[in-house]
Design a protein around this motif. Structure first.
Motif, PDB file in Angstrom:
ATOM      1  N   ARG A  32       9.920   8.766  -2.536  1.00  0.00           N
ATOM      2  CA  ARG A  32      10.854   8.127  -1.844  1.00  0.00           C
ATOM      3  C   ARG A  32      10.238   7.251  -0.061  1.00  0.00           C
ATOM      4  O   ARG A  32       9.918   6.465   0.852  1.00  0.00           O
ATOM      5  N   GLN A  33       9.928   8.392   0.720  1.00  0.00           N
ATOM      6  CA  GLN A  33       9.500   8.571   1.571  1.00  0.00           C
ATOM      7  C   GLN A  33       7.595   7.452   2.101  1.00  0.00           C
ATOM      8  O   GLN A  33       7.898   6.977   2.573  1.00  0.00           O
ATOM      9  N   LEU A  34       7.157   7.701   0.861  1.00  0.00           N
ATOM     10  CA  LEU A  34       5.400   6.919   0.291  1.00  0.00           C
ATOM     11  C   LEU A  34       5.884   5.327   0.677  1.00  0.00           C
ATOM     12  O   LEU A  34       5.491   4.687   1.209  1.00  0.00           O
ATOM     13  N   GLN A  35       6.773   5.260  -0.492  1.00  0.00           N
ATOM     14  CA  GLN A  35       7.237   3.985  -1.080  1.00  0.00           C
ATOM     15  C   GLN A  35       8.118   3.669   0.249  1.00  0.00           C
ATOM     16  O   GLN A  35       7.368   1.973   0.561  1.00  0.00           O
ATOM     17  N   ASP A  36       8.679   3.820   1.372  1.00  0.00           N
ATOM     18  CA  ASP A  36       8.919   3.400   2.240  1.00  0.00           C
ATOM     19  C   ASP A  36       8.103   2.695   3.451  1.00  0.00           C
ATOM     20  O   ASP A  36       7.919   1.719   4.236  1.00  0.00           O
ATOM     21  N   ILE A  37       7.157   3.857   3.326  1.00  0.00           N
ATOM     22  CA  ILE A  37       5.954   3.818   3.983  1.00  0.00           C
ATOM     23  C   ILE A  37       4.919   2.384   3.153  1.00  0.00           C
ATOM     24  O   ILE A  37       4.894   1.417   4.734  1.00  0.00           O
ATOM     25  N   VAL A 279      -2.300   2.781  10.620  1.00  0.00           N
ATOM     26  CA  VAL A 279      -1.688   3.903  11.198  1.00  0.00           C
ATOM     27  C   VAL A 279      -0.642   4.102  10.241  1.00  0.00           C
ATOM     28  O   VAL A 279      -0.747   4.880   9.152  1.00  0.00           O
ATOM     29  N   PHE A 280      -0.102   3.346   9.087  1.00  0.00           N
ATOM     30  CA  PHE A 280       0.385   3.835   7.736  1.00  0.00           C
ATOM     31  C   PHE A 280      -0.152   4.050   6.943  1.00  0.00           C
ATOM     32  O   PHE A 280      -0.012   5.309   5.767  1.00  0.00           O
ATOM     33  N   PHE A 281      -1.541   3.797   6.644  1.00  0.00           N
ATOM     34  CA  PHE A 281      -2.827   4.130   5.314  1.00  0.00           C
ATOM     35  C   PHE A 281      -2.612   5.742   5.795  1.00  0.00           C
ATOM     36  O   PHE A 281      -2.780   6.684   5.164  1.00  0.00           O
TER      37      PHE A 281
END
Length: 307
Positions: A32-37, A279-281
């Motif tokens: 879920r954290q990955l999806q949001d980012i 940064v997100f990557f």
């Protein structure tokens, strides 16, 4: 002996319970954290005003360099394409000031941005492509998913951080600068073969090459000024290979003409939302690796792989 075996059984039971919790709870929290980012990263590539609301917003970037004032200008970015270019070039031989801009009917697609966006979309698809109540059965299943997501994120990052290495003939033949065939305005002052210009009005001089690319979070414009090598030249002709940025003295052949780079001017401008995306990557790749490490740690407690 019996006590040791009992202790081992208890320890195994505790580890198995921790592993089940990892698969059923923590994995989903990380996903879920990955999806949001990554959805935030995707928003950086989908600029305000894009999609059903109309064309992407235009952003103007002023080109500059601390090392040269030979080239100045503004590039207009609209989504993943340059929609306008307005550039002034001061020729060093005679200080003549040249101005060139994109034709009104032309845009230049920045394939690096388009590819990075596509890889982000694929990573999001991999994370979304399961039911909300789906339960992972093995650690290997999680590792396989993480590897697939990390592959897309690495490719997205590399498209921005690693510009293509092009030879000078490839730059010369690109649609941005020149194409083969077709009419071209006469340029009696140039000693180079006439070459038609598609993108610019007025046409670039035939002794000027232009390249545009993304490097990390920067939009870069490189202008190469050329001169022809005479047939009786004593210079040892060695065609240059591929490079992101060629140096003065680089040589190449164009048709029957041998050419050399006399001057190189590079100007650039930071694109803030590309910096956000990078940064997100990085954060997403770290989360993926941390989850992989946690899954893999459990294998050290058994002589066989429980996943």
């Amino acid at each position: 002996m019996a006590t040791a075996m009992a202790a081992t059984a208890v320890e195994r039971a505790v580890l198995e319970e921790e592993f089940r919790w990892l698969l059923h709870d923590e994995v989903h929290a990380v996903l879920r954290q990955l999806q949001d980012i990554l959805k935030e990263a995707a928003l950086r590539f989908t600029l305000p005003g894009s999609g059903t609301e109309g064309p992407a917003k235009q952003e103007n970037f002023i080109l500059g360099s601390c090392g040269t004032d030979q080239v100045k200008g503004v590039l207009t970015l609209q989504g993943d394409a340059l929609s306008q270019a307005d550039v002034n070039l001061k020729m060093p031989r005679n200080n003549q000031l040249l101005h060139f801009a994109f034709r009104e009917d032309k845009q230049w697609k920045l394939q690096q941005i388009q590819d990075a966006r596509n890889h982000v979309s694929q990573a999001i698809y991999l994370l979304d492509n399961r039911d909300e109540n789906y339960q992972f059965r093995t650690g290997a299943e999680v590792l396989k998913l993480m590897d697939a997501v990390m592959l897309q994120l690495t490719r997205a990052r590399n498209r921005l951080t690693t510009p293509a290495t092009l030879t000078l003939p490839e730059i010369a033949a690109s649609g941005l600068t020149v194409v083969l065939g077709g009419p071209v305005p006469a340029q009696p002052s140039s000693c180079l073969p006439a070459r038609p210009q598609r993108m610019f009005a007025p046409a670039l001089p035939s002794d000027v090459l232009v390249n545009v690319y993304i490097n990390l979070n920067k939009l870069c414009l490189t202008v190469y000024q050329l001169h022809a090598l005479q047939p009786n030249s004593t210079k040892n002709f060695r065609p240059s290979g591929g490079s992101v940025l060629h140096s003065p003295g680089a040589m190449f052949e164009w048709g029957s003409q041998r050419l050399e780079v006399s001057h190189v001017h590079k100007v650039e401008s930071v694109i803030p939302w590309l910096n956000d995306a990078l940064v997100f990557f990085t954060v997403s790749l770290q989360l993926c690796q941390q989850l992989k490490d946690k899954i893999s740690v459990f294998s050290s407690y058994w002589s066989y792989r429980p996943f």
